[in-house]
Motif scaffolding. Structure first.
Motif, PDB file in Angstrom:
ATOM      1  N   HIS A  35       5.802  -0.757 -10.077  1.00 38.10           N
ATOM      2  CA  HIS A  35       5.203  -1.189 -11.333  1.00 38.10           C
ATOM      3  C   HIS A  35       5.262  -0.050 -12.333  1.00 38.10           C
ATOM      4  CE1 HIS A  35       2.797  -3.298 -14.191  1.00 38.10           C
ATOM      5  NE2 HIS A  35       1.827  -2.393 -14.129  1.00 38.10           N
ATOM      6  N   SER A  36       5.008   1.146 -11.870  1.00 36.01           N
ATOM      7  CA  SER A  36       5.230   2.366 -12.640  1.00 36.01           C
ATOM      8  C   SER A  36       5.688   3.430 -11.650  1.00 36.01           C
ATOM      9  CB  SER A  36       3.958   2.799 -13.379  1.00 36.01           C
ATOM     10  OG  SER A  36       2.954   3.175 -12.463  1.00 36.01           O
ATOM     11  N   PRO A  37       6.299   4.506 -12.139  1.00 36.17           N
ATOM     12  CA  PRO A  37       6.923   5.458 -11.205  1.00 36.17           C
ATOM     13  C   PRO A  37       5.956   6.122 -10.238  1.00 36.17           C
ATOM     14  CG  PRO A  37       7.833   5.726 -13.404  1.00 36.17           C
ATOM     15  CD  PRO A  37       6.668   4.782 -13.547  1.00 36.17           C
ATOM     16  N   GLY A  38       4.710   6.375 -10.665  1.00 41.25           N
ATOM     17  CA  GLY A  38       3.767   7.062  -9.801  1.00 41.25           C
ATOM     18  C   GLY A  38       2.555   6.244  -9.443  1.00 41.25           C
ATOM     19  N   HIS A  39       2.694   4.932  -9.464  1.00 44.54           N
ATOM     20  CA  HIS A  39       1.574   4.034  -9.170  1.00 44.54           C
ATOM     21  C   HIS A  39       1.004   4.320  -7.783  1.00 44.54           C
ATOM     22  CE1 HIS A  39      -0.568   0.317  -8.180  1.00 44.54           C
ATOM     23  NE2 HIS A  39      -0.542   0.009  -9.464  1.00 44.54           N
ATOM     24  N   VAL A  40      -0.345   4.242  -7.679  1.00 46.16           N
ATOM     25  CA  VAL A  40      -1.003   4.418  -6.390  1.00 46.16           C
ATOM     26  C   VAL A  40      -1.992   3.282  -6.138  1.00 46.16           C
ATOM     27  CG1 VAL A  40      -0.786   6.927  -6.371  1.00 46.16           C
ATOM     28  CG2 VAL A  40      -2.838   5.878  -7.368  1.00 46.16           C
ATOM     29  N   SER A  41      -2.238   3.003  -4.872  1.00 52.22           N
ATOM     30  CA  SER A  41      -3.290   2.091  -4.437  1.00 52.22           C
ATOM     31  C   SER A  41      -4.311   2.895  -3.640  1.00 52.22           C
ATOM     32  CB  SER A  41      -2.706   0.956  -3.593  1.00 52.22           C
ATOM     33  OG  SER A  41      -1.711   0.244  -4.316  1.00 52.22           O
ATOM     34  N   LEU A  42      -5.488   2.296  -3.413  1.00 51.96           N
ATOM     35  CA  LEU A  42      -6.564   2.999  -2.721  1.00 51.96           C
ATOM     36  C   LEU A  42      -6.857   2.323  -1.385  1.00 51.96           C
ATOM     37  CD1 LEU A  42      -7.099   3.421  -5.913  1.00 51.96           C
ATOM     38  CD2 LEU A  42      -9.380   4.105  -5.193  1.00 51.96           C
ATOM     39  N   HIS A  43      -6.838   3.104  -0.312  1.00 49.36           N
ATOM     40  CA  HIS A  43      -7.189   2.630   1.021  1.00 49.36           C
ATOM     41  C   HIS A  43      -8.587   3.127   1.335  1.00 49.36           C
ATOM     42  CE1 HIS A  43      -6.101   2.437   5.588  1.00 49.36           C
ATOM     43  NE2 HIS A  43      -6.887   1.446   5.219  1.00 49.36           N
ATOM     44  N   ILE A  44      -9.498   2.202   1.606  1.00 45.64           N
ATOM     45  CA  ILE A  44     -10.887   2.534   1.891  1.00 45.64           C
ATOM     46  C   ILE A  44     -11.164   2.287   3.371  1.00 45.64           C
ATOM     47  CG2 ILE A  44     -13.298   1.997   1.343  1.00 45.64           C
ATOM     48  CD1 ILE A  44     -12.285   0.915  -1.364  1.00 45.64           C
ATOM     49  N   ARG A  45     -11.772   3.265   4.038  1.00 41.55           N
ATOM     50  CA  ARG A  45     -12.172   3.119   5.428  1.00 41.55           C
ATOM     51  C   ARG A  45     -13.586   3.657   5.577  1.00 41.55           C
ATOM     52  NH1 ARG A  45      -6.623   5.609   7.855  1.00 41.55           N
ATOM     53  NH2 ARG A  45      -6.908   6.805   5.943  1.00 41.55           N
ATOM     54  N   SER A  46     -14.487   2.793   6.070  1.00 39.04           N
ATOM     55  CA  SER A  46     -15.889   3.190   6.202  1.00 39.04           C
ATOM     56  C   SER A  46     -16.564   2.373   7.282  1.00 39.04           C
ATOM     57  CB  SER A  46     -16.621   3.000   4.870  1.00 39.04           C
ATOM     58  OG  SER A  46     -18.001   3.274   4.990  1.00 39.04           O
ATOM     59  N   ALA A  47     -17.220   3.039   8.203  1.00 35.40           N
ATOM     60  CA  ALA A  47     -18.013   2.388   9.243  1.00 35.40           C
ATOM     61  C   ALA A  47     -17.236   1.292   9.968  1.00 35.40           C
ATOM     62  CB  ALA A  47     -19.304   1.822   8.646  1.00 35.40           C
ATOM     63  N   GLY A  48     -15.974   1.542  10.241  1.00 34.00           N
ATOM     64  CA  GLY A  48     -15.148   0.604  10.987  1.00 34.00           C
ATOM     65  C   GLY A  48     -14.565  -0.523  10.170  1.00 34.00           C
ATOM     66  N   GLU A  49     -14.763  -0.524   8.865  1.00 30.77           N
ATOM     67  CA  GLU A  49     -14.212  -1.559   7.991  1.00 30.77           C
ATOM     68  C   GLU A  49     -13.180  -0.951   7.043  1.00 30.77           C
ATOM     69  OE1 GLU A  49     -18.218  -4.380   7.978  1.00 30.77           O
ATOM     70  OE2 GLU A  49     -17.444  -3.606   6.079  1.00 30.77           O
ATOM     71  N   GLU A  50     -12.324  -1.833   6.493  1.00 38.28           N
ATOM     72  CA  GLU A  50     -11.259  -1.369   5.602  1.00 38.28           C
ATOM     73  C   GLU A  50     -11.213  -2.182   4.321  1.00 38.28           C
ATOM     74  OE1 GLU A  50      -7.301  -0.084   7.309  1.00 38.28           O
ATOM     75  OE2 GLU A  50      -8.058  -1.337   8.946  1.00 38.28           O
ATOM     76  N   GLY A  51     -10.784  -1.527   3.251  1.00 38.55           N
ATOM     77  CA  GLY A  51     -10.535  -2.186   1.980  1.00 38.55           C
ATOM     78  C   GLY A  51      -9.277  -1.632   1.350  1.00 38.55           C
ATOM     79  N   LEU A  52      -8.704  -2.398   0.445  1.00 33.00           N
ATOM     80  CA  LEU A  52      -7.504  -1.992  -0.274  1.00 33.00           C
ATOM     81  C   LEU A  52      -7.654  -2.402  -1.729  1.00 33.00           C
ATOM     82  CD1 LEU A  52      -4.494  -0.975  -0.271  1.00 33.00           C
ATOM     83  CD2 LEU A  52      -3.858  -3.377   0.136  1.00 33.00           C
ATOM     84  N   LEU A  53      -7.589  -1.443  -2.628  1.00 31.34           N
ATOM     85  CA  LEU A  53      -7.545  -1.723  -4.059  1.00 31.34           C
ATOM     86  C   LEU A  53      -6.094  -1.544  -4.479  1.00 31.34           C
ATOM     87  CD1 LEU A  53     -10.742   0.177  -5.303  1.00 31.34           C
ATOM     88  CD2 LEU A  53     -10.541  -2.036  -4.153  1.00 31.34           C
ATOM     89  N   THR A  54      -5.450  -2.654  -4.836  1.00 30.76           N
ATOM     90  CA  THR A  54      -3.995  -2.642  -4.997  1.00 30.76           C
ATOM     91  C   THR A  54      -3.534  -2.104  -6.337  1.00 30.76           C
ATOM     92  OG1 THR A  54      -3.877  -4.887  -5.922  1.00 30.76           O
ATOM     93  CG2 THR A  54      -3.806  -4.668  -3.511  1.00 30.76           C
ATOM     94  N   GLY A  55      -4.430  -2.041  -7.350  1.00 27.99           N
ATOM     95  CA  GLY A  55      -3.926  -1.777  -8.688  1.00 27.99           C
ATOM     96  C   GLY A  55      -2.986  -2.898  -9.088  1.00 27.99           C
ATOM     97  N   ASP A  56      -1.855  -2.562  -9.694  1.00 25.19           N
ATOM     98  CA  ASP A  56      -0.925  -3.579 -10.176  1.00 25.19           C
ATOM     99  C   ASP A  56       0.311  -3.725  -9.295  1.00 25.19           C
ATOM    100  OD1 ASP A  56      -2.605  -4.180 -12.223  1.00 25.19           O
ATOM    101  OD2 ASP A  56      -1.299  -3.500 -13.844  1.00 25.19           O
ATOM    102  N   VAL A  57       0.180  -3.465  -8.002  1.00 27.90           N
ATOM    103  CA  VAL A  57       1.268  -3.820  -7.087  1.00 27.90           C
ATOM    104  C   VAL A  57       1.621  -5.290  -7.290  1.00 27.90           C
ATOM    105  CG1 VAL A  57       1.860  -4.168  -4.654  1.00 27.90           C
ATOM    106  CG2 VAL A  57       0.767  -2.045  -5.396  1.00 27.90           C
ATOM    107  N   ALA A  58       0.579  -6.112  -7.455  1.00 22.55           N
ATOM    108  CA  ALA A  58       0.748  -7.514  -7.877  1.00 22.55           C
ATOM    109  C   ALA A  58      -0.261  -7.766  -8.981  1.00 22.55           C
ATOM    110  CB  ALA A  58       0.513  -8.470  -6.723  1.00 22.55           C
ATOM    111  N   HIS A  59       0.181  -8.437 -10.031  1.00 22.99           N
ATOM    112  CA  HIS A  59      -0.753  -8.818 -11.091  1.00 22.99           C
ATOM    113  C   HIS A  59      -1.574 -10.039 -10.702  1.00 22.99           C
ATOM    114  CE1 HIS A  59       1.444  -6.061 -13.676  1.00 22.99           C
ATOM    115  NE2 HIS A  59       0.520  -6.237 -14.597  1.00 22.99           N
ATOM    116  N   HIS A  60      -1.049 -10.823  -9.762  1.00 25.22           N
ATOM    117  CA  HIS A  60      -1.689 -12.085  -9.393  1.00 25.22           C
ATOM    118  C   HIS A  60      -1.292 -12.424  -7.959  1.00 25.22           C
ATOM    119  CE1 HIS A  60      -2.546 -16.429  -9.365  1.00 25.22           C
ATOM    120  NE2 HIS A  60      -3.443 -16.127 -10.306  1.00 25.22           N
TER     121      HIS A  60
END
Length: 283
Positions: free
Chosen positions: A196-221
């Motif tokens: 989407h952009s040359p240096g785009h990043v997403s966020l991987h969250i790990r806490s107390a045995g659970e996971e989350g992913l904030l994708t940014g604009d890897v996909a708009h929809h």
């Protein structure tokens, strides 16, 4: 709107919502094609095939940090290519404070990339000058992303974005450049997700045995999970963006990972034949 990942809380604060009028960003997402994806209704599309999207910030609270991920459009900005994005007078900061996050309480701002709708509230206009909105925060910009836009912002609209929403942060001494795989804190690690952009990043969250992913604009929809080749008109490298979608969604599919997009709400990625679908979580 709030979600939990272990001991991490994620709060969505909306600046702008839209239904339909999205073909300028996803030109291949015609209504007939959307109607073939009934799992999009009602959270991500209307029954007549119009897409639901938002411009929002995500406030991520860990036991030690209070992070704003992406900062929307901002007020008083000029030189934007979409007319309604110029000279905005929206209540975003009031809404942020009402959600429990006055600007001075934020210690970190992290931009997944430096496009117009992800950096706007980095700054605010004060006595004719652009100053950091979050005065007590360190602003984290991807090293590759920052270098690219610093050197490739000759076009008037790109120059305006960099000049009013990125450069003032550097000039104020509040910017930190980070690698695409940097560990931000104990619970959050970046994932390089270019395309989407040359240096785009997403966020991987790990806490107390659970996971989350904030994708940014890897996909708009989420429709792009079913059609991995539906690249955005804003993608710097459409082929790379499609490859990144396949790799990222494959990594997190069919696992209890809470996924939140840069322009859509939370759900879980499920494999669906050669592609994927998105199961919304309860609001």
């Amino acid at each position: 709107m709030r979600w939990k990942v272990g001991n991490v809380t994620i709060t969505k604060v909306v600046e702008l919502e839209t239904v339909g009028h999205t073909r300028f960003i996803l030109p291949l997402a015609g209504r007939e094609d959307i109607l073939q994806l009934p799992w999009l209704v009602p959270h991500f599309a209307t029954e007549d095939g119009r897409l639901k999207m938002s411009i929002h910030a995500l406030v991520v609270e860990t036991p030690t940090r209070r992070i704003v991920v992406d900062t929307g459009l901002g007020n008083d900005k000029q030189g934007r290519t979409i007319p309604t994005w110029n000279n905005r007078r929206g209540p975003f900061l009031d809404d942020l404070a009402a959600a429990g996050f006055p600007p001075d309480s934020i210690d970190t701002v992290l931009c997944t990339h430096l496009h117009v709708d992800h950096v706007g509230w980095n700054t605010r206009l004060a006595e004719g000058r652009w100053i950091p909105t979050f005065g007590n925060a360190r602003y984290l910009f991807g090293r590759a992303e920052y270098a690219y836009w610093r050197d490739h912002s000759a076009e008037p609209d790109k120059a305006a974005i960099f000049r009013d929403s990125v450069a003032p942060i550097v000039e104020a001494g509040q910017a930190d450049l980070v690698d695409g795989d940097a560990e931000i804190c104990e619970e959050i690690t970046l994932i390089p997700t270019p395309g989407h952009s040359p240096g785009h990043v997403s966020l991987h969250i790990r806490s107390a045995g659970e996971e989350g992913l904030l994708t940014g604009d890897v996909a708009h929809h989420p429709c792009q999970m079913a059609h991995l080749d539906w690249s955005s008109t804003a993608d710097s490298d459409p082929a790379q963006s499609a490859q990144t979608r396949r790799e990222l969604f494959s990594r997190f599919a069919d696992r209890p990972v809470l996924v939140i997009g840069g322009h859509f709400d939370a759900g879980h990625i499920k494999r669906d034949g050669e592609a994927f679908k998105f199961a919304a979580v309860d609001r």
